[in-house]
Design an enzyme around this catalytic site. Structure first.
Site, PDB file in Angstrom:
ATOM      1  N   LYS A  32     -12.589  -4.259  12.262  1.00  0.00           N
ATOM      2  CA  LYS A  32     -13.416  -3.331  11.483  1.00  0.00           C
ATOM      3  C   LYS A  32     -14.733  -3.056  12.209  1.00  0.00           C
ATOM      4  O   LYS A  32     -15.186  -1.909  12.294  1.00  0.00           O
ATOM      5  CB  LYS A  32     -13.678  -3.912  10.090  1.00  0.00           C
ATOM      6  CG  LYS A  32     -12.409  -4.068   9.260  1.00  0.00           C
ATOM      7  CD  LYS A  32     -12.682  -4.791   7.938  1.00  0.00           C
ATOM      8  CE  LYS A  32     -11.368  -5.093   7.218  1.00  0.00           C
ATOM      9  NZ  LYS A  32     -11.565  -5.919   6.011  1.00  0.00           N
ATOM     10  N   ASP A  49      -9.532  -9.831  11.908  1.00  0.00           N
ATOM     11  CA  ASP A  49      -9.456  -8.662  11.038  1.00  0.00           C
ATOM     12  C   ASP A  49     -10.847  -8.057  10.855  1.00  0.00           C
ATOM     13  O   ASP A  49     -11.026  -6.833  10.945  1.00  0.00           O
ATOM     14  CB  ASP A  49      -8.850  -9.081   9.690  1.00  0.00           C
ATOM     15  CG  ASP A  49      -8.478  -7.883   8.848  1.00  0.00           C
ATOM     16  OD1 ASP A  49      -7.585  -7.121   9.275  1.00  0.00           O
ATOM     17  OD2 ASP A  49      -9.102  -7.697   7.783  1.00  0.00           O
ATOM     18  N   VAL A  85       0.838  -1.207   0.000  1.00  0.00           N
ATOM     19  CA  VAL A  85       0.000   0.000   0.000  1.00  0.00           C
ATOM     20  C   VAL A  85       0.870   1.253   0.000  1.00  0.00           C
ATOM     21  O   VAL A  85       0.605   2.212  -0.738  1.00  0.00           O
ATOM     22  CB  VAL A  85      -0.968  -0.007   1.211  1.00  0.00           C
ATOM     23  CG1 VAL A  85      -1.724   1.309   1.298  1.00  0.00           C
ATOM     24  CG2 VAL A  85      -1.942  -1.178   1.097  1.00  0.00           C
ATOM     25  N   ALA A 118     -11.688  -0.861   2.646  1.00  0.00           N
ATOM     26  CA  ALA A 118     -10.739  -0.161   1.769  1.00  0.00           C
ATOM     27  C   ALA A 118     -11.260   1.250   1.471  1.00  0.00           C
ATOM     28  O   ALA A 118     -11.605   1.976   2.408  1.00  0.00           O
ATOM     29  CB  ALA A 118     -10.455  -0.968   0.502  1.00  0.00           C
ATOM     30  N   THR A 140       1.182   0.619   7.729  1.00  0.00           N
ATOM     31  CA  THR A 140       1.715  -0.618   8.296  1.00  0.00           C
ATOM     32  C   THR A 140       0.563  -1.478   8.828  1.00  0.00           C
ATOM     33  O   THR A 140      -0.608  -1.114   8.718  1.00  0.00           O
ATOM     34  CB  THR A 140       2.681  -0.329   9.467  1.00  0.00           C
ATOM     35  OG1 THR A 140       1.922   0.127  10.590  1.00  0.00           O
ATOM     36  CG2 THR A 140       3.720   0.712   9.101  1.00  0.00           C
TER      37      THR A 140
END
Lengths: 361, 361
Positions: free
Chosen positions: A227, A223, A21, A156, A106
């Site tokens: 979120k 993960d 990224v 995203a 990161t």
């Protein structure tokens, strides 16, 4: 309209992380120079790049030639390949000019103290990194109260975070959020729904590159849970990761296995996962790995979604977030589309940088 | 976190229009006082309200008691009911303090010169009114280049405009936009698809209050066309209303009829509309009245949408906008939900005011 160079404001950028990224972002910053000059009267000046190998600093900004050299340098580790000062030698209050935007691409929470120090030194912060936002609540409060953006931590570049922000600014009341926010788990759910055995689905997802090399990192649901926690915190719930109900798609007893052993023994879960998938998809319901934020709580796990609902209706390669609010009750507000990928994430980070620059101007 | 009053920034608001949206906004501003103080460190001070009956000015801001009196006053015309100075007596450069946000909730383009003058006097502008944005390109350019927001001109409070803005800021390339942006025409399309006669659908929509008293104002497609034009202009197309391809659902010959005569004679269109609906819905396609922005052009009209596409998949009571871009190609970015209504529009305007205040701070 022509713009003279005196109209253009330079904005210092300090980049944490120079992986997929971070590199995509650097390329996009260079590619957007003309656009930013004419559209935003802005020049993004990369004054520092840091990764775990060290820090490159350039008080007056790196030239595009210098940036391209860093992009082209293929290091053994895939890292920046500099052996200069480590990040801990950089003090935001003395090394970063006020107004600098620190960008974290990161995936570690060791950056959090640096980011908090940067906020206190009148710098802005843009996070693609979920960990500081899902970590200590005191960190979260610093970012939420100041000049920070974190659009790409959920879905995203999909405009999920900005939508929460606008809903809250406008006095709306968010009653319920549900979403499918993991492309990997969405794929596996769609395979289970289609009758594929769990072990086959996991190995297939890994071969396609949809999972981490160790697929347990995805299957554990952490993960997706981060979120959900970020959304819950924005709604005002004072929660930590330990409060999030997380359904892992494998039992903790399998944590000690090597990756190879796990990929073999995962078939022992086939029967129980098939039973669970069948139970949840009775009556044509669609299997989703969903995040839910409601009534002060949040969680992630498998659900059977009504096929005519927004969550049930999307393709599983899409991410989606659905907001039910005071103003969006019968017709909930939904945002869907591609919710993962390095290029699109970098584009979302760039959007955050420009938006934050406008506010900090 | 406690906030002392010295932290709170006052922002002057000058309101054009005191109809449904203007009044809902005023009530929401009052209701959100505590929220804005704690969340945004902001106090919105209404320093002026204007409608076609006149202008009320209060250099130091109206108290909530004064605002409530204006809200409660039931005038014969439904208007502000003041016989004070007309709007043309107010000069933004001499009557509005720099930093004031002028909010246009009217539905007329006579406000445009006032808004442009306000922008030139270092004021901000928030538009719920489509006409200045879809009018003279020179007006558009002033709003687009300065401190203006117009989220609610397309899809009410759905985050459509902010998404276009972010996509452009981030260097993405918008290749195609399609959307269903008229609840009224969405309803009529769904009725036609279900085999209801056109005349019956029109009269039903009118009785439910979905159309203007003269339904031709909706059936002509101009309102949807203005929304398409605003999106097209944001993408960079230099178009005017005369460039937009608009499919009207009635022939121009019926323009001279009285409303009653039209509601009777509309049945003469039943056969041709049924034929058109049948042709467009072959193979299970869904009938939509859609806006399309692509290849330098834009238009609105009936289309047959793939039932598994995002446009074809939504309920017709939803508005939706679907963006296909460089980064959102295979999985387009879609935003859907309730796209009309006075309260939700007012909430969207309030979100714009807070966002613009942040930038102008």
């Amino acid at each position: 309209m022509s713009q003279t160079s005196t109209d253009i404001k330079s904005r210092a950028i300090f980049l944490l992380g120079f992986g997929g990224v971070g590199r995509a972002l650097t390329r996009q910053i260079i590619a957007a120079r003309q656009l930013h000059a004419t559209r935003n009267h802005l020049r993004l000046s990369v004054n520092g790049i840091a990764d775990s190998s060290g820090v490159v600093l350039a008080a007056d900004g790196m030239s595009d030639e210098q940036l391209n050299r860093l992009l082209e340098a293929k290091t053994h580790s895939g890292r920046l390949g500099v052996e200069q000062a480590p990040l801990r030698s950089v003090q935001p209050s003395s090394h970063l000019a006020p107004g600098t935007i620190v960008v974290d691409t990161t995936a570690t929470d060791v950056t959090a103290p640096f980011l908090v120090a940067a906020m206190r030194a009148a710098c802005g912060v843009v996070l693609a990194n979920k960990l500081p936002m899902a970590g200590d609540l005191a960190w979260y409060d610093v970012f939420a109260a100041g000049s920070a953006r974190w659009e790409t931590t959920v879905g995203a570049a999909l405009p999920v975070i900005s939508t929460v922000r606008t809903l809250l600014d406008s006095g709306d009341e968010i009653q319920h959020i549900e979403g499918s926010l993991s492309g990997t788990l969405g794929f596996i759910a769609s395979q289970l729904e289609a009758g594929v055995l769990f072990g086959d689905a996991v190995r297939d997802a890994r071969q396609r590159g949809y999972t981490e090399p160790d697929p347990r990192q995805d299957l554990g649901g952490l993960d997706a849970a981060r979120k959900a926690l970020i959304l819950a915190r924005m709604v005002g719930y004072r929660l930590n990761m330990s409060d999030v109900q997380v359904e892992s798609l494998y039992p903790a007893e399998m944590d000690h296995l090597s990756v190879d052993a796990f990929l073999h023994e995962v078939d022992s879960l086939n029967a129980s996962m098939a039973l669970r998938a069948n139970a949840l998809t009775q009556g044509g319901r669609r299997l989703r790995y969903a995040a839910t934020v409601e009534n002060g709580r949040c969680g992630v796990g498998l659900v059977g979604a009504d096929p005519v609902s927004k969550l049930g209706g999307i393709r599983t390669s899409d991410s989606i977030v659905v907001f039910s609010t005071k103003f969006y009750s019968e017709n909930p507000l939904a945002i869907s589309g591609r919710g993962a990928g390095q290029e699109v994430t970098a584009a979302g980070v760039l959007g955050d940088i420009v938006d934050l620059s406008r506010e900090m101007a």
